[in-house]
Design an enzyme around this catalytic site. Structure first.
Site, PDB file in Angstrom:
ATOM      1  N   ASN A 250       1.232  28.478  32.370  1.00  0.00           N
ATOM      2  CA  ASN A 250       1.775  28.715  33.716  1.00  0.00           C
ATOM      3  C   ASN A 250       2.379  30.117  33.771  1.00  0.00           C
ATOM      4  OD1 ASN A 250       4.699  28.563  32.952  1.00  0.00           O
ATOM      5  ND2 ASN A 250       4.080  26.504  32.362  1.00  0.00           N
TER       6      ASN A 250
ATOM      7  N   PHE B 134      16.415  22.428  34.280  1.00  0.00           N
ATOM      8  CA  PHE B 134      15.985  23.351  35.336  1.00  0.00           C
ATOM      9  C   PHE B 134      14.836  22.714  36.097  1.00  0.00           C
ATOM     10  CE2 PHE B 134      18.215  27.376  34.608  1.00  0.00           C
ATOM     11  CZ  PHE B 134      18.921  27.013  33.480  1.00  0.00           C
TER      12      PHE B 134
ATOM     13  N   LYS C 107      16.897  11.553  33.616  1.00  0.00           N
ATOM     14  CA  LYS C 107      16.776  12.214  32.304  1.00  0.00           C
ATOM     15  C   LYS C 107      18.131  12.390  31.612  1.00  0.00           C
ATOM     16  CE  LYS C 107      12.311  13.254  32.905  1.00  0.00           C
ATOM     17  NZ  LYS C 107      11.217  12.894  32.071  1.00  0.00           N
TER      18      LYS C 107
ATOM     19  N   ASP D 145       3.042  20.255  31.650  1.00  0.00           N
ATOM     20  CA  ASP D 145       3.084  18.806  31.874  1.00  0.00           C
ATOM     21  C   ASP D 145       1.837  18.129  31.305  1.00  0.00           C
ATOM     22  OD1 ASP D 145       5.528  18.747  33.254  1.00  0.00           O
ATOM     23  OD2 ASP D 145       4.532  19.510  35.053  1.00  0.00           O
TER      24      ASP D 145
ATOM     25  N   LYS E  27      16.197  13.333  39.418  1.00  0.00           N
ATOM     26  CA  LYS E  27      15.657  13.771  38.128  1.00  0.00           C
ATOM     27  C   LYS E  27      16.773  13.815  37.075  1.00  0.00           C
ATOM     28  CE  LYS E  27      13.061  17.538  36.003  1.00  0.00           C
ATOM     29  NZ  LYS E  27      12.402  18.824  36.159  1.00  0.00           N
TER      30      LYS E  27
END
Ligand SMILES: Cc1cc2nc3c(=O)[nH]c(=O)nc-3n(C[C@H](O)[C@H](O)[C@H](O)COP(=O)(O)O)c2cc1C
Length: 399
Positions: free
Chosen positions: A211, A325, A343, A280, A339
């Site tokens: 990416n 992040f 997590k 991912d 999120k």
């Protein structure tokens, strides 16, 4: 960088062949927003003209104690007015004079008269001069006074010899100045782990998927965490950036390398910043030979999810602080809170991606820091250095 702008720096320049580099160092200081007063020894003036340094600093250069302004007692006045004294380059001679407490030239008198002002010395000399027990003894004495050293570096010297004695690279001197001027050291004694940049997932020996993450945000977090006093380790995927000075650096490639490196360091970490853009997905199959274009027709690449690093870490979290992040374009706070809870993170930093603005590769960012109690803080559009300062300030408050 706004928060260190306006600091007053005394730049002492002494009679080393590296004195020509002081002009560029001075330019970097002026660019950082510092008010710089240059002080030169007599010998330094044989290497670089005071006019050059006066022009760049926009200030008269101080050349000796007994000038027309002597009645203002410059060695006391300038020492008291400065936030830091930097001697770059520093000769063997000036190091020896400082160790003896001499005060027979303006620069040494000024250092002697300074009270709590940090003194940073960047030596530059022949490697035999640097290695000599007399110089090393003087350096130890100055260390015992609390003076700071940066360098010298190893490499080719002006005299044609190789060894330790080169003036260290100027960005490193600047980083030490920022470190010393950053008076907030709330992370002193804390071990900080930062992940940065992207991961790459191999397709075959010459191709990969990845990416656009440049690593800039994570590298700034590592630098700024060190300025706050932390002992910092940076785990980075491939990046064009140079590893930050004063930070332990671990280079990795794939998401699974990243996971291994994080788990290796996690037990001895107090705060983890997960700024890396970890892939991912990865190819299900990695070819061990280069895939040929001829005769392959359409190539179908099957992808599978990569390891869930945050999930694994959440299991071992204990009382460590985890800062995640995310990049979100809408429902910023809601999505991020979801999120964060899933997590087991303490803080989530959301990079805004909206309209034309993308944080990828940019020197600027706009972040929203969301704390697990639901409170949130928006930085506005700032440099990534300022964004790192903004994020760490919020983490320190949480601690
Ligand atoms: C061409 C030349 C290059 C020099 N380079 C250095 C140097 O890199 N480092 C050093 O310690 N001394 C160097 N010296 C010796 C210093 O200039 C000398 O010790 C002088 O007294 C230093 O004075 P100061 O520290 O007051 O500026 C050099 C001398 C000459 C002539």
């Amino acid at each position: 960088m706004r928060y260190l702008k306006g600091n007053r720096v005394v730049l002492g320049v002494t009679g080393s062949i590296a004195a020509y580099k002081s002009a560029e160092l001075l330019r970097l200081m002026v660019k950082a927003g510092f008010n710089v007063r240059v002080v030169m020894t007599v010998e330094a003036q044989s290497f670089i003209s005071p006019l050059t340094l006066a022009t760049i600093s926009g200030e008269k250069v101080l050349l000796n104690e007994f000038s027309d302004d002597a009645y203002k007692i410059p060695h006391i006045q300038e020492a008291r007015n400065s936030d830091i004294i930097v001697i770059a380059p520093a000769t063997a001679q000036i190091i020896s004079e400082l160790a003896c407490g001499r005060a027979d030239k303006l620069l040494t008198a000024m250092v002697l008269a300074a009270r709590d002002t940090p003194v940073l010395i960047a030596p530059a000399m022949n490697s035999a001069m640097w290695a000599h027990p007399a110089t090393q003894g003087n350096v130890s004495t100055l260390f015992s006074y609390g003076y700071h050293f940066v360098g010298p570096a190893k490499g080719e010297l002006a005299c044609g010899e190789e060894g330790s004695g080169r003036l260290v690279d100027l960005p490193i001197i600047m980083e030490e100045i920022f470190y010393l001027l950053h008076r907030e050291k709330a992370l002193d004694g804390k071990r900080v782990l930062v992940t940065a940049s992207r991961t790459i997932e191999a397709i075959d020996p010459v191709r990969y998927i990845s990416n656009y993450s440049s690593g800039k945000m994570g590298y700034w977090l590592a630098r700024v965490a060190r300025r706050w006093g932390a002992d910092v380790t940076l785990i980075s995927g491939p990046s064009e950036l140079s590893p930050p000075y004063g930070v332990k650096f671990v280079g990795v490639e794939s998401a699974s390398d990243m996971k291994e490196a994080i788990l290796d360091h996690f037990n001895s970490t107090d705060i983890l910043f997960m700024a890396a853009a970890v892939a991912d997905f990865r190819p299900v199959y990695k070819y061990n030979h280069k895939i040929k274009k001829e005769g392959s027709g359409t190539l179908l690449l099957r992808l599978e999810p990569t390891v869930d690093i945050l999930g694994e870490i959440a299991l071992r979290k204990g009382n460590k602080v985890i800062v995640g992040f995310a990049a979100e374009s809408d429902n910023l706070v809601e999505n991020a809170l979801q999120k964060m809870r899933k997590k087991n993170m303490d803080i989530i930093v959301v990079n805004k991606i909206a309209g034309d603005f993308s944080a990828f590769g940019s020197d600027f960012n706009e972040v929203t820091v969301i704390v697990k109690d639901g409170s949130s803080y928006v930085s506005g559009r700032v440099t990534k250095e300022e964004a790192a300062e903004f994020v760490i300030d919020k983490v320190v408050r949480l601690l």
